[in-house]
Scaffold this motif. Sequence first.
Motif, PDB file in Angstrom:
ATOM      1  N   ASP A  51       0.885  -1.219  -0.037  1.00 33.79           N
ATOM      2  CA  ASP A  51      -0.250   0.152   0.009  1.00 33.79           C
ATOM      3  C   ASP A  51       0.695   1.168  -0.116  1.00 33.79           C
ATOM      4  O   ASP A  51       0.255   2.383   0.126  1.00 33.79           O
ATOM      5  CB  ASP A  51      -0.779  -0.044   1.161  1.00 33.79           C
ATOM      6  N   THR A  52       2.078   1.256  -0.233  1.00 34.29           N
ATOM      7  CA  THR A  52       2.989   2.272  -0.169  1.00 34.29           C
ATOM      8  C   THR A  52       2.917   2.976  -1.386  1.00 34.29           C
ATOM      9  O   THR A  52       2.834   2.505  -2.538  1.00 34.29           O
ATOM     10  CB  THR A  52       4.632   1.851  -0.079  1.00 34.29           C
ATOM     11  N   VAL A  53       2.461   4.457  -1.306  1.00 31.43           N
ATOM     12  CA  VAL A  53       2.588   5.393  -2.315  1.00 31.43           C
ATOM     13  C   VAL A  53       4.366   5.920  -2.370  1.00 31.43           C
ATOM     14  O   VAL A  53       4.729   6.335  -1.751  1.00 31.43           O
ATOM     15  CB  VAL A  53       1.766   6.569  -2.323  1.00 31.43           C
ATOM     16  N   LEU A  54       4.565   5.441  -3.771  1.00 28.10           N
ATOM     17  CA  LEU A  54       6.056   5.557  -3.706  1.00 28.10           C
ATOM     18  C   LEU A  54       6.572   6.950  -3.869  1.00 28.10           C
ATOM     19  O   LEU A  54       5.745   8.065  -4.433  1.00 28.10           O
ATOM     20  CB  LEU A  54       6.496   4.967  -5.063  1.00 28.10           C
ATOM     21  N   PRO A  55       7.524   7.314  -3.203  1.00 26.51           N
ATOM     22  CA  PRO A  55       8.142   8.967  -3.292  1.00 26.51           C
ATOM     23  C   PRO A  55       8.466   9.308  -4.563  1.00 26.51           C
ATOM     24  O   PRO A  55       9.013   8.371  -5.440  1.00 26.51           O
ATOM     25  CB  PRO A  55       9.152   8.806  -2.218  1.00 26.51           C
ATOM     26  N   HIS A  56       8.446  10.550  -4.831  1.00 31.45           N
ATOM     27  CA  HIS A  56       9.342  11.073  -6.138  1.00 31.45           C
ATOM     28  C   HIS A  56      10.549  11.159  -6.052  1.00 31.45           C
ATOM     29  O   HIS A  56      11.377  11.089  -6.880  1.00 31.45           O
ATOM     30  CB  HIS A  56       8.510  12.588  -6.118  1.00 31.45           C
ATOM     31  N   ILE A  57      11.180  11.418  -4.736  1.00 28.73           N
ATOM     32  CA  ILE A  57      12.584  11.697  -4.491  1.00 28.73           C
ATOM     33  C   ILE A  57      12.999  10.981  -3.300  1.00 28.73           C
ATOM     34  O   ILE A  57      12.229  11.093  -2.343  1.00 28.73           O
ATOM     35  CB  ILE A  57      12.897  13.162  -4.537  1.00 28.73           C
ATOM     36  N   ILE A  58      14.053  10.045  -3.109  1.00 26.90           N
ATOM     37  CA  ILE A  58      14.544   9.602  -2.153  1.00 26.90           C
ATOM     38  C   ILE A  58      15.872  10.245  -1.739  1.00 26.90           C
ATOM     39  O   ILE A  58      16.797  10.272  -2.696  1.00 26.90           O
ATOM     40  CB  ILE A  58      14.878   8.109  -2.161  1.00 26.90           C
ATOM     41  N   PHE A  59      16.134  10.789  -0.460  1.00 26.28           N
ATOM     42  CA  PHE A  59      17.395  11.243  -0.010  1.00 26.28           C
ATOM     43  C   PHE A  59      18.149  10.254   0.577  1.00 26.28           C
ATOM     44  O   PHE A  59      17.497   9.562   1.711  1.00 26.28           O
ATOM     45  CB  PHE A  59      17.131  12.540   0.864  1.00 26.28           C
ATOM     46  N   LEU A  60      19.322   9.710   0.200  1.00 22.80           N
ATOM     47  CA  LEU A  60      19.691   8.385   0.750  1.00 22.80           C
ATOM     48  C   LEU A  60      21.172   8.721   1.334  1.00 22.80           C
ATOM     49  O   LEU A  60      22.101   8.888   0.546  1.00 22.80           O
ATOM     50  CB  LEU A  60      19.763   7.373  -0.437  1.00 22.80           C
ATOM     51  N   ILE A  85      11.645   7.015  -9.628  1.00 28.12           N
ATOM     52  CA  ILE A  85      11.954   7.502  -8.334  1.00 28.12           C
ATOM     53  C   ILE A  85      13.287   8.447  -8.403  1.00 28.12           C
ATOM     54  O   ILE A  85      14.503   7.634  -8.891  1.00 28.12           O
ATOM     55  CB  ILE A  85      12.151   6.742  -7.047  1.00 28.12           C
ATOM     56  N   ALA A  86      13.584   9.593  -8.286  1.00 30.63           N
ATOM     57  CA  ALA A  86      14.780  10.149  -8.373  1.00 30.63           C
ATOM     58  C   ALA A  86      15.489   9.746  -6.994  1.00 30.63           C
ATOM     59  O   ALA A  86      15.097   9.860  -5.807  1.00 30.63           O
ATOM     60  CB  ALA A  86      14.835  11.672  -8.457  1.00 30.63           C
ATOM     61  N   ILE A  87      16.813   9.503  -7.017  1.00 26.21           N
ATOM     62  CA  ILE A  87      17.622   9.263  -5.991  1.00 26.21           C
ATOM     63  C   ILE A  87      18.771  10.277  -5.737  1.00 26.21           C
ATOM     64  O   ILE A  87      19.574  10.556  -6.529  1.00 26.21           O
ATOM     65  CB  ILE A  87      18.441   7.887  -6.149  1.00 26.21           C
ATOM     66  N   ALA A  88      18.785  10.946  -4.723  1.00 27.09           N
ATOM     67  CA  ALA A  88      19.592  11.967  -4.183  1.00 27.09           C
ATOM     68  C   ALA A  88      20.399  11.389  -2.918  1.00 27.09           C
ATOM     69  O   ALA A  88      19.946  11.078  -1.928  1.00 27.09           O
ATOM     70  CB  ALA A  88      18.970  13.128  -3.590  1.00 27.09           C
ATOM     71  N   ILE A  89      21.913  11.145  -3.276  1.00 23.81           N
ATOM     72  CA  ILE A  89      22.680  10.806  -2.390  1.00 23.81           C
ATOM     73  C   ILE A  89      22.953  11.845  -1.487  1.00 23.81           C
ATOM     74  O   ILE A  89      23.306  13.096  -1.933  1.00 23.81           O
ATOM     75  CB  ILE A  89      24.133  10.236  -2.949  1.00 23.81           C
ATOM     76  N   TYR A  90      22.854  11.571   0.000  1.00 22.64           N
ATOM     77  CA  TYR A  90      22.882  12.661   0.802  1.00 22.64           C
ATOM     78  C   TYR A  90      23.893  12.282   2.015  1.00 22.64           C
ATOM     79  O   TYR A  90      23.414  11.559   2.839  1.00 22.64           O
ATOM     80  CB  TYR A  90      21.326  12.976   1.394  1.00 22.64           C
ATOM     81  N   SER A  91      24.895  12.736   1.945  1.00 25.13           N
ATOM     82  CA  SER A  91      26.096  12.045   2.738  1.00 25.13           C
ATOM     83  C   SER A  91      27.102  13.307   3.319  1.00 25.13           C
ATOM     84  O   SER A  91      27.324  14.108   2.720  1.00 25.13           O
ATOM     85  CB  SER A  91      26.697  11.218   1.862  1.00 25.13           C
ATOM     86  N   THR A  92      27.922  12.890   4.066  1.00 24.21           N
ATOM     87  CA  THR A  92      28.941  13.699   4.720  1.00 24.21           C
ATOM     88  C   THR A  92      30.092  13.356   3.951  1.00 24.21           C
ATOM     89  O   THR A  92      30.933  14.351   3.752  1.00 24.21           O
ATOM     90  CB  THR A  92      29.217  13.714   6.273  1.00 24.21           C
TER      91      THR A  92
END
Length: 148
Positions: A51-60, A85-92
């Motif tokens: 039942d998940t509505v998929l996100p437009h963007i995942i910050f990973l 789904i757009a994937i944005a890597i979000y890292s230090t």
Amino acid sequence: MQQDSILITLADDDEDDRLFFTDAFDELKINTIVKTVHNGKELLNFLNLPDTVLPHIIFLDLNMPLLNGTECLKAIKQNHKFKDIAIAIYSTSSSDKDVENTFVLGANIYIQKPSNFDDLKKILSDVVILNWQYHTNSLNKDNFLLRF
């Protein structure tokens, strides 16, 4: 849920970073719905719920327990169900190896986590208002890394 909301999911094991992220979106007043998860395994479980509505963007985030960001990126890109789904890597991390690896694996953008709240709001605003179809079609390493 409003139809025109941008659905965003953040996978990050750091509680402060998750709070910082959601607070930034609250202040931006962009029509978003933000969900956060604590690790990569929780992210993939969430994405695969019927039942998940998929996100437009995942910050990973890259450095997470149980399943790291690189493993999540591979799993997401291998599943046709997640192709939009757009994937944005979000890292230090700003290591050339991490940037190169995630670029090759198909991430849309690599964001080095900013050190202050105003920079975070600016980066998140820029990423959310991107026309991802255009950005993905013209993807090259020069516009892949986003940092302050």
